[in-house]
Design a protein around this motif. Structure first.
Motif, mmCIF file in Angstrom:
data_model
loop_
_atom_site.group_PDB
_atom_site.id
_atom_site.type_symbol
_atom_site.label_atom_id
_atom_site.label_comp_id
_atom_site.label_asym_id
_atom_site.label_seq_id
_atom_site.Cartn_x
_atom_site.Cartn_y
_atom_site.Cartn_z
ATOM 1 N N TYR A 1 0.840 -1.201 0.000
ATOM 2 C CA TYR A 1 0.000 0.000 0.000
ATOM 3 C C TYR A 1 0.877 1.253 0.000
ATOM 4 O O TYR A 1 0.600 2.219 -0.734
ATOM 5 C CB TYR A 1 -0.904 0.007 1.232
ATOM 6 C CG TYR A 1 -1.956 -1.081 1.230
ATOM 7 C CD1 TYR A 1 -3.042 -1.017 0.362
ATOM 8 C CD2 TYR A 1 -1.873 -2.165 2.098
ATOM 9 C CE1 TYR A 1 -4.016 -2.015 0.361
ATOM 10 C CE2 TYR A 1 -2.833 -3.167 2.097
ATOM 11 C CZ TYR A 1 -3.905 -3.094 1.229
ATOM 12 O OH TYR A 1 -4.865 -4.075 1.221
ATOM 13 N N ASP A 2 1.935 1.223 0.807
ATOM 14 C CA ASP A 2 2.827 2.384 0.884
ATOM 15 C C ASP A 2 3.509 2.637 -0.453
ATOM 16 O O ASP A 2 3.689 3.791 -0.868
ATOM 17 C CB ASP A 2 3.890 2.170 1.967
ATOM 18 C CG ASP A 2 3.298 2.137 3.369
ATOM 19 O OD1 ASP A 2 2.168 2.636 3.549
ATOM 20 O OD2 ASP A 2 3.971 1.610 4.277
ATOM 21 N N ALA A 3 3.895 1.557 -1.140
ATOM 22 C CA ALA A 3 4.578 1.704 -2.426
ATOM 23 C C ALA A 3 3.672 2.394 -3.442
ATOM 24 O O ALA A 3 4.114 3.280 -4.183
ATOM 25 C CB ALA A 3 5.028 0.337 -2.947
ATOM 26 N N VAL A 4 2.407 1.983 -3.481
ATOM 27 C CA VAL A 4 1.456 2.613 -4.402
ATOM 28 C C VAL A 4 1.272 4.080 -4.035
ATOM 29 O O VAL A 4 1.282 4.967 -4.909
ATOM 30 C CB VAL A 4 0.109 1.862 -4.378
ATOM 31 C CG1 VAL A 4 -0.958 2.643 -5.143
ATOM 32 C CG2 VAL A 4 0.273 0.470 -4.973
ATOM 33 N N ASP A 5 1.103 4.361 -2.757
ATOM 34 C CA ASP A 5 0.885 5.744 -2.313
ATOM 35 C C ASP A 5 2.102 6.629 -2.549
ATOM 36 O O ASP A 5 1.964 7.845 -2.760
ATOM 37 C CB ASP A 5 0.514 5.766 -0.815
ATOM 38 C CG ASP A 5 -0.832 5.113 -0.544
ATOM 39 O OD1 ASP A 5 -1.647 5.007 -1.481
ATOM 40 O OD2 ASP A 5 -1.066 4.695 0.611
ATOM 41 N N ASN A 6 3.304 6.027 -2.509
ATOM 42 C CA ASN A 6 4.546 6.797 -2.656
ATOM 43 C C ASN A 6 5.128 6.711 -4.072
ATOM 44 O O ASN A 6 6.302 7.049 -4.281
ATOM 45 C CB ASN A 6 5.601 6.299 -1.656
ATOM 46 C CG ASN A 6 5.190 6.530 -0.224
ATOM 47 O OD1 ASN A 6 4.505 7.499 0.083
ATOM 48 N ND2 ASN A 6 5.604 5.637 0.665
ATOM 49 N N ASN A 7 4.296 6.233 -5.018
ATOM 50 C CA ASN A 7 4.749 6.090 -6.409
ATOM 51 C C ASN A 7 5.991 5.205 -6.496
ATOM 52 O O ASN A 7 6.914 5.465 -7.263
ATOM 53 C CB ASN A 7 5.020 7.454 -7.047
ATOM 54 C CG ASN A 7 5.137 7.365 -8.562
ATOM 55 O OD1 ASN A 7 4.556 6.468 -9.181
ATOM 56 N ND2 ASN A 7 5.886 8.271 -9.152
ATOM 57 N N PHE A 8 5.999 4.168 -5.656
ATOM 58 C CA PHE A 8 7.031 3.137 -5.648
ATOM 59 C C PHE A 8 8.417 3.650 -5.255
ATOM 60 O O PHE A 8 9.431 3.066 -5.613
ATOM 61 C CB PHE A 8 7.072 2.400 -6.993
ATOM 62 C CG PHE A 8 5.797 1.659 -7.262
ATOM 63 C CD1 PHE A 8 5.570 0.402 -6.742
ATOM 64 C CD2 PHE A 8 4.792 2.262 -8.008
ATOM 65 C CE1 PHE A 8 4.380 -0.265 -6.958
ATOM 66 C CE2 PHE A 8 3.592 1.604 -8.235
ATOM 67 C CZ PHE A 8 3.382 0.340 -7.709
ATOM 68 N N GLU A 9 8.427 4.729 -4.497
ATOM 69 C CA GLU A 9 9.662 5.172 -3.878
ATOM 70 C C GLU A 9 9.769 4.550 -2.492
ATOM 71 O O GLU A 9 8.764 4.409 -1.783
ATOM 72 C CB GLU A 9 9.707 6.697 -3.771
ATOM 73 C CG GLU A 9 9.828 7.395 -5.109
ATOM 74 C CD GLU A 9 10.000 8.899 -4.966
ATOM 75 O OE1 GLU A 9 9.681 9.423 -3.876
ATOM 76 O OE2 GLU A 9 10.446 9.537 -5.929
ATOM 77 N N ILE A 10 10.959 4.158 -2.098
ATOM 78 C CA ILE A 10 11.178 3.491 -0.824
ATOM 79 C C ILE A 10 11.606 4.531 0.210
ATOM 80 O O ILE A 10 12.656 5.164 0.049
ATOM 81 C CB ILE A 10 12.264 2.406 -0.925
ATOM 82 C CG1 ILE A 10 11.935 1.432 -2.065
ATOM 83 C CG2 ILE A 10 12.410 1.655 0.400
ATOM 84 C CD1 ILE A 10 13.033 0.421 -2.336
ATOM 85 N N PRO A 11 10.812 4.736 1.275
ATOM 86 C CA PRO A 11 11.218 5.690 2.320
ATOM 87 C C PRO A 11 12.563 5.307 2.914
ATOM 88 O O PRO A 11 12.891 4.121 3.036
ATOM 89 C CB PRO A 11 10.093 5.563 3.363
ATOM 90 C CG PRO A 11 8.927 5.028 2.599
ATOM 91 C CD PRO A 11 9.517 4.125 1.541
ATOM 92 N N ARG A 12 13.339 6.295 3.304
ATOM 93 C CA ARG A 12 14.682 6.039 3.833
ATOM 94 C C ARG A 12 14.676 5.115 5.034
ATOM 95 O O ARG A 12 15.588 4.309 5.218
ATOM 96 C CB ARG A 12 15.360 7.357 4.212
ATOM 97 C CG ARG A 12 15.720 8.221 3.020
ATOM 98 C CD ARG A 12 16.496 9.451 3.440
ATOM 99 N NE ARG A 12 16.823 10.273 2.297
ATOM 100 C CZ ARG A 12 17.855 10.083 1.498
ATOM 101 N NH1 ARG A 12 18.670 9.065 1.742
ATOM 102 N NH2 ARG A 12 18.099 10.876 0.476
#
Length: 226
Positions: free
Chosen positions: A84-95
């Motif tokens: 879900y986070d990947a979709v919401d963040n446009n597949f960017e990985i939080p640090r």
């Protein structure tokens, strides 16, 4: 920020799955349907790539989906929070989710210094094992069985099935002519419980002595360029 190593098709597949779950149009588990007329996901009225099952596997390898087996032995999937986070963040990985790479070379160096002892594989035997495909396959199977025996009492049935599948994927990568360093690193992190399983500290302490032989074998193959 770093991005997940996914194709545009795989990203779109993840977006569609999340969209349908959030809208209530489907419920988990996600069930892929393979038929002569194409590949589909139960409840989703869309056509997918002929490589749908492979794309789902990649999403699971990236940690966005969890893979289980149905009562009939078929693979089914659920979306992890990371999905879900990947979709919401446009597949960017939080640090804060980035895991530092495992330094296999540093671990092997420490082992050769006599500070750590690999269980089941003497250092002098590693080269011989890697040189012999049958011996290597047998050794990997023995290590995998040992790991399964070590963790099975502390994992749920679904966690154990996922752990076994990860071990199988790790063995396949090690035996490959040109193993992927990034996939190897990710799979080692999973089997060593460097993830988010409850009680992982206790499990990590139990499995690490058995993980060292794998690291020695991987390091030996890496020095040969595969």
């Amino acid at each position: 920020m770093a991005k997940y190593n996914l194709t545009d098709r795989q990203k779109e597949l993840m977006r569609v799955i999340v969209e349908y779950i959030r809208s209530g149009q489907i419920t988990e588990p996600i069930i892929p349907l393979v038929a002569a007329r194409g590949q589909h996901i139960m409840g989703i009225d869309r056509d997918f790539s002929p490589n749908l099952t492979g794309d789902l596997e990649v999403l699971a390898e990236e940690g966005l989906l969890s893979c289980q087996f149905s009562s009939r032995g078929n693979k089914v999937y659920t979306v992890k929070q990371a999905g879900y986070d990947a979709v919401d963040n446009n597949f960017e990985i939080p640090r804060d989710l980035l895991v530092p790479p495992i330094s296999i070379g540093a671990i092997v160096h420490e082992m050769k210094g006599g500070n750590l002892q690999a269980v089941g594989v003497a250092h002098s035997d590693v080269q011989q094992i890697v040189n012999n495909p049958e011996l290597l396959s047998e050794q990997l199977e023995n290590i995998a069985n040992d790991l399964i025996e070590t963790v099975k009492a502390e994992l749920t049935a679904s966690e154990l099935l996922e752990y076994i599948k990860t071990l199988e994927d790790l063995q396949t990568q090690i035996l490959a002519e040109n193993p992927s360093p990034s996939i190897l690193r990710r799979l080692v992190q999973v089997v060593a419980f460097l993830g988010d399983i409850d009680g992982s500290s206790s499990l990590m302490a139990k499995v690490w002595p058995k993980i060292y032989p794998l690291l020695l074998i991987i390091a030996e193959k890496a020095m040969r360029g595969g």
